[in-house]
Design a protein around this motif. Structure first.
Motif, short mmCIF file in Angstrom:
data_model
loop_
_atom_site.label_atom_id
_atom_site.label_comp_id
_atom_site.label_asym_id
_atom_site.label_seq_id
_atom_site.Cartn_x
_atom_site.Cartn_y
_atom_site.Cartn_z
N ALA A 85 60.33 44.17 78.90
CA ALA A 85 60.43 45.30 77.99
C ALA A 85 59.80 44.97 76.65
O ALA A 85 59.82 43.81 76.20
N GLY A 86 59.27 45.98 75.98
CA GLY A 86 58.66 45.79 74.67
C GLY A 86 59.69 45.51 73.60
O GLY A 86 60.83 45.98 73.66
N LEU A 87 59.30 44.72 72.60
CA LEU A 87 60.23 44.31 71.54
C LEU A 87 60.73 45.50 70.74
O LEU A 87 61.92 45.56 70.40
N ILE A 88 59.86 46.45 70.42
CA ILE A 88 60.28 47.62 69.63
C ILE A 88 61.34 48.42 70.37
O ILE A 88 62.33 48.86 69.78
N LYS A 89 61.14 48.60 71.66
CA LYS A 89 62.14 49.33 72.46
C LYS A 89 63.48 48.60 72.47
O LYS A 89 64.54 49.22 72.38
N ARG A 90 63.42 47.29 72.58
CA ARG A 90 64.66 46.50 72.61
C ARG A 90 65.40 46.59 71.29
O ARG A 90 66.63 46.71 71.26
N ILE A 91 64.67 46.54 70.19
CA ILE A 91 65.30 46.64 68.87
C ILE A 91 65.93 48.02 68.68
O ILE A 91 67.05 48.14 68.19
N ALA A 92 65.19 49.07 69.07
CA ALA A 92 65.72 50.43 68.95
C ALA A 92 66.97 50.62 69.79
O ALA A 92 67.96 51.21 69.34
N ALA A 93 66.94 50.10 71.02
CA ALA A 93 68.10 50.20 71.91
C ALA A 93 69.29 49.42 71.33
O ALA A 93 70.43 49.89 71.37
N LEU A 111 70.96 51.40 68.45
CA LEU A 111 71.79 52.49 68.95
C LEU A 111 73.07 51.95 69.58
O LEU A 111 74.17 52.49 69.34
N ASP A 112 72.95 50.88 70.35
CA ASP A 112 74.13 50.28 70.99
C ASP A 112 75.10 49.73 69.96
O ASP A 112 76.32 49.78 70.15
N PHE A 113 74.56 49.18 68.86
CA PHE A 113 75.45 48.62 67.83
C PHE A 113 76.28 49.72 67.17
O PHE A 113 77.44 49.50 66.83
N VAL A 114 75.68 50.89 66.97
CA VAL A 114 76.43 52.01 66.40
C VAL A 114 77.59 52.38 67.32
O VAL A 114 78.73 52.58 66.88
N ILE A 115 77.30 52.46 68.61
CA ILE A 115 78.34 52.78 69.60
C ILE A 115 79.39 51.68 69.63
O ILE A 115 80.60 51.95 69.65
N PHE A 116 78.92 50.42 69.62
CA PHE A 116 79.85 49.29 69.60
C PHE A 116 80.78 49.35 68.39
O PHE A 116 81.99 49.15 68.51
N ALA A 117 80.21 49.64 67.21
CA ALA A 117 81.00 49.67 65.98
C ALA A 117 82.08 50.76 66.05
O ALA A 117 83.23 50.53 65.65
N GLY A 141 71.84 52.77 74.77
CA GLY A 141 70.58 52.51 74.08
C GLY A 141 69.45 52.21 75.04
O GLY A 141 68.33 52.71 74.89
N LYS A 142 69.73 51.38 76.04
CA LYS A 142 68.71 51.04 77.03
C LYS A 142 68.33 52.27 77.87
O LYS A 142 67.16 52.46 78.21
N LYS A 143 69.32 53.08 78.21
CA LYS A 143 69.04 54.30 78.97
C LYS A 143 68.12 55.21 78.18
O LYS A 143 67.15 55.78 78.72
N PHE A 144 68.40 55.36 76.90
CA PHE A 144 67.61 56.23 76.04
C PHE A 144 66.18 55.70 75.88
O PHE A 144 65.22 56.49 75.84
N MET A 145 66.03 54.37 75.81
CA MET A 145 64.72 53.77 75.59
C MET A 145 64.01 53.42 76.90
O MET A 145 62.93 52.82 76.87
N ARG A 146 64.61 53.77 78.04
CA ARG A 146 63.99 53.56 79.34
C ARG A 146 63.72 52.07 79.62
O ARG A 146 62.67 51.67 80.09
N ILE A 147 64.71 51.23 79.31
CA ILE A 147 64.65 49.82 79.69
C ILE A 147 65.91 49.48 80.46
O ILE A 147 66.87 50.24 80.46
#
Length: 267
Positions: free
Chosen positions: A15-23, A26-32, A145-151
């Protein structure tokens, strides 16, 4: 299995680095949000507010202040924000009287214990929901986040991640190493206790190691990926197998196709 689709990649399609960071963001917001919910619930269950109110009354009774209060005159502020040596005996005697009160000391330890438990439960709940339960529901190791970013997640062989690996990745890789150690390291640093330099080195070290791994490793593995034996891949076009046996069967078919093709071409 997911390898018969058009344009799938046999192997690892990192997976691309930008996609991983974006995912991850988003996941951190949900986690928080989930972590705060668990922490709030545990605080209510442990009745923290009641104990804290009693402790604050003890602080007021003995004239010690653990929170800055601008209404208190500077010369009367003899609490934790003042140095005992600079303030003379007044600060020392106030805290000595406080700790001589068995009820006050019990309340202090109880509030401290509940705070530690609340933070631990909040982090645990946030991690297990965000990085374990949701991926189980969404399949393919995908968080929201991964679902949204397709990874997605696979093993290094391209196998769908077993539940036990997903659990180990979330519990030990993310919860213990990447959240608990840094969080309590930061608490230790601000406590001013001996060894804070070591705690600082550990916290910064974890961040540096993860950044180094994700940018230099061929598969872009982080600490939790190494622990869980997982790889983050592009979902679109990634060949995924349900088991190692299915992978071996696919490899045999591919080899047979190559042999037949070579024979046909006269190689």
């Amino acid at each position: 299995m997911r390898y018969a689709e058009a344009n799938t990649v046999y192997g690892i399609n990192k997976a691309g680095l930008i996609k991983r960071i974006a995912a991850a963001c988003l996941d951190f917001v949900i986690f928080a949000l989930v972590a705060v919910g668990f922490a709030t619930l545990s605080s209510l269950i442990f009745n923290y507010d009641s104990y804290r109110e009693q402790l604050d009354q003890k602080y007021e009774e003995y004239g010690v202040y653990v929170e800055y209060d601008s209404s208190v005159k500077e010369e009367d502020r003899i609490g934790i924000f003042c140095e005992i040596k600079e303030q003379g005996d007044s600060c020392y005697l106030a805290w000595e009287a406080f700790y001589d009160d068995e009820e006050a000391e019990t309340l202090l330890h109880k509030c401290s214990s509940i705070t530690i438990a609340t933070i631990s439960i909040g982090l645990f709940g946030g991690v297990m929901v965000t990085y374990f339960l949701i991926p189980l529901l969404l399949k393919n190791g995908q968080t929201i986040g991964k679902k949204f970013m397709r990874i997605a997640l696979v093993s290094k062989e391209g196998i769908r991640v077993p539940k036990i690996n997903l659990f180990i990745r979330a519990l030990f890789g993310i919860y213990v190493v990447e959240y608990m150690v840094p969080v309590y390291g930061i608490f230790y640093i601000f406590s001013g206790l001996p060894g804070s330099i070591f705690a600082t080195a550990v916290v910064i070290g974890i961040l540096i190691i993860n950044m180094f791994l994700i940018t230099t490793n061929r598969l872009g593995l982080t600490i939790h990926d190494l622990i869980g034996k997982t790889v983050v891949v592009e979902y679109d076009g990634q060949a995924m197998f349900d088991s190692i046996e299915e992978l071996r069967e696919y490899q045999k078919k591919e080899q047979q196709k190559n042999i037949e093709y070579a024979k046909k071409k006269g190689y």
